[in-house]
Design a protein around this motif. Structure first.
Motif, PDB file in Angstrom:
ATOM      1  N   LEU A  91      39.807   5.595  53.725  1.00  0.00           N
ATOM      2  CA  LEU A  91      39.426   6.890  54.284  1.00  0.00           C
ATOM      3  C   LEU A  91      39.164   6.771  55.788  1.00  0.00           C
ATOM      4  CD1 LEU A  91      36.934   8.270  51.597  1.00  0.00           C
ATOM      5  CD2 LEU A  91      39.396   8.639  51.777  1.00  0.00           C
ATOM      6  N   PRO A  92      39.446   7.855  56.544  1.00  0.00           N
ATOM      7  CA  PRO A  92      40.007   9.146  56.127  1.00  0.00           C
ATOM      8  C   PRO A  92      41.448   9.007  55.648  1.00  0.00           C
ATOM      9  CG  PRO A  92      38.941   9.330  58.277  1.00  0.00           C
ATOM     10  CD  PRO A  92      39.063   7.867  57.976  1.00  0.00           C
ATOM     11  N   SER A  93      41.855   9.941  54.782  1.00  0.00           N
ATOM     12  CA  SER A  93      43.172   9.926  54.158  1.00  0.00           C
ATOM     13  C   SER A  93      43.641  11.356  53.944  1.00  0.00           C
ATOM     14  CB  SER A  93      43.069   9.185  52.812  1.00  0.00           C
ATOM     15  OG  SER A  93      44.082   9.559  51.936  1.00  0.00           O
ATOM     16  N   ASP A  94      44.958  11.518  53.836  1.00  0.00           N
ATOM     17  CA  ASP A  94      45.522  12.840  53.542  1.00  0.00           C
ATOM     18  C   ASP A  94      45.854  13.002  52.060  1.00  0.00           C
ATOM     19  OD1 ASP A  94      45.420  13.750  56.201  1.00  0.00           O
ATOM     20  OD2 ASP A  94      47.312  12.732  56.680  1.00  0.00           O
ATOM     21  N   ASP A  95      45.480  12.024  51.243  1.00  0.00           N
ATOM     22  CA  ASP A  95      45.768  12.098  49.811  1.00  0.00           C
ATOM     23  C   ASP A  95      45.106  13.327  49.187  1.00  0.00           C
ATOM     24  OD1 ASP A  95      46.963   9.703  50.251  1.00  0.00           O
ATOM     25  OD2 ASP A  95      45.832   8.576  48.763  1.00  0.00           O
ATOM     26  N   LEU A 124      40.391  15.287  47.211  1.00  0.00           N
ATOM     27  CA  LEU A 124      40.694  14.589  45.959  1.00  0.00           C
ATOM     28  C   LEU A 124      40.085  15.280  44.738  1.00  0.00           C
ATOM     29  CD1 LEU A 124      40.005  10.954  47.195  1.00  0.00           C
ATOM     30  CD2 LEU A 124      42.243  11.859  46.563  1.00  0.00           C
ATOM     31  N   VAL A 125      39.166  16.209  44.967  1.00  0.00           N
ATOM     32  CA  VAL A 125      38.389  16.816  43.888  1.00  0.00           C
ATOM     33  C   VAL A 125      38.757  18.283  43.740  1.00  0.00           C
ATOM     34  CG1 VAL A 125      36.034  17.385  43.144  1.00  0.00           C
ATOM     35  CG2 VAL A 125      36.495  15.187  44.256  1.00  0.00           C
ATOM     36  N   ARG A 126      38.883  18.732  42.503  1.00  0.00           N
ATOM     37  CA  ARG A 126      39.226  20.128  42.291  1.00  0.00           C
ATOM     38  C   ARG A 126      38.070  21.044  42.707  1.00  0.00           C
ATOM     39  NH1 ARG A 126      39.742  18.160  36.621  1.00  0.00           N
ATOM     40  NH2 ARG A 126      37.779  18.527  35.515  1.00  0.00           N
TER      41      ARG A 126
END
Length: 239
Positions: A91-95, A124-126
């Protein structure tokens, strides 16, 4: 794997010491359980101690690690657990993904741009899912051990809240934890210049002092602690 020297050696000693603090780990595991849903992801799993404690509670659990060498060790250790997935993540990431929740213990303090890291966790979390964090508390306790293990900051409730709000997250819970641990850590690392590694001192604290601290803090939240615990929600999508 390359020979561990310098700061890497200290990091390894600290991780090994924490691995022996079974009561401490199980207490902090309990903090997160009710918030993570059925398919959470852990950011920064290290050697997998927390992942192995959390995994039996979920249908599916994803552990992650940024460091390539530790990732290899993590995969080896978690092999054979059918509901455990391991992936690399920095992190940070664009995933993006649709995990039910994210949990990250003692990771955010290593990341310069911690607001971007929190936004990465949110992706990453809904919507409506929780991000559960533990970070080290109080800048005055920043010690040579913190610096050697790559900490760029320690938090207060206020600075943790500022970071969460800046990332667009809604705070649900925010409090200090392990008050006696802060006193012990400060004395050991800043006064006596010790490294909290595996040994009789860590085992004594974990076996005899930690249960008393846990019991007291279940009755009254302390005004200070070794850690800041936070639960924040990813915003729901507007209808």
């Amino acid at each position: 794997m390359p020979e561990i020297t310098g700061d890497q050696r200290i990091q390894a000693e600290v991780l090994e010491g924490l691995a022996t603090a079974v009561n401490h780990r199980r207490w902090f595991v309990e903090f997160a359980l009710e918030y993570l849903g059925d398919n959470p992801i852990e950011i920064g799993s290290g050697l997998g101690d927390y992942a192995l404690e959390w995994a039996p509670h979920f249908a599916r659990f994803t552990a992650t690690e940024a460091d390539p060498d530790r990732l290899v060790l993590l995969k080896e250790r978690l092999t054979g657990h059918s509901n455990l997935e391991v992936r690399q993540m920095l992190l940070p990431s664009d995933d993006t993904d649709t995990y039910s929740g994210a949990v990250s213990y003692n990771v955010l303090e290593h990341i310069e741009d911690h607001v971007s890291a929190l936004r990465s966790m949110a992706r990453l979390v809904r919507p409506g899912g929780a991000i559960v964090l533990i970070v080290p508390a109080f800048p005055f306790a920043m010690s040579p051990v913190d610096v050697a293990t790559g900490h760029v900051r320690r938090y207060t409730k206020r600075t943790m809240a500022e970071a969460l709000h800046a990332a667009g997250l809604r705070i649900e819970r925010l409090h200090y934890a392990n008050a006696l641990g802060l006193i012990g850590y400060y004395m050991a690392t800043s006064v006596f210049r010790l490294t909290p590694s595996e040994g009789p001192m860590v085992k004594f604290y974990d076996r005899f002092v930690l249960p008393l601290t846990k019991g007291a803090e279940q009755l009254v939240r302390p005004p200070f602690g070794q850690s800041v615990f936070a639960v924040a929600r990813v915003p729901e999508i507007a209808g």
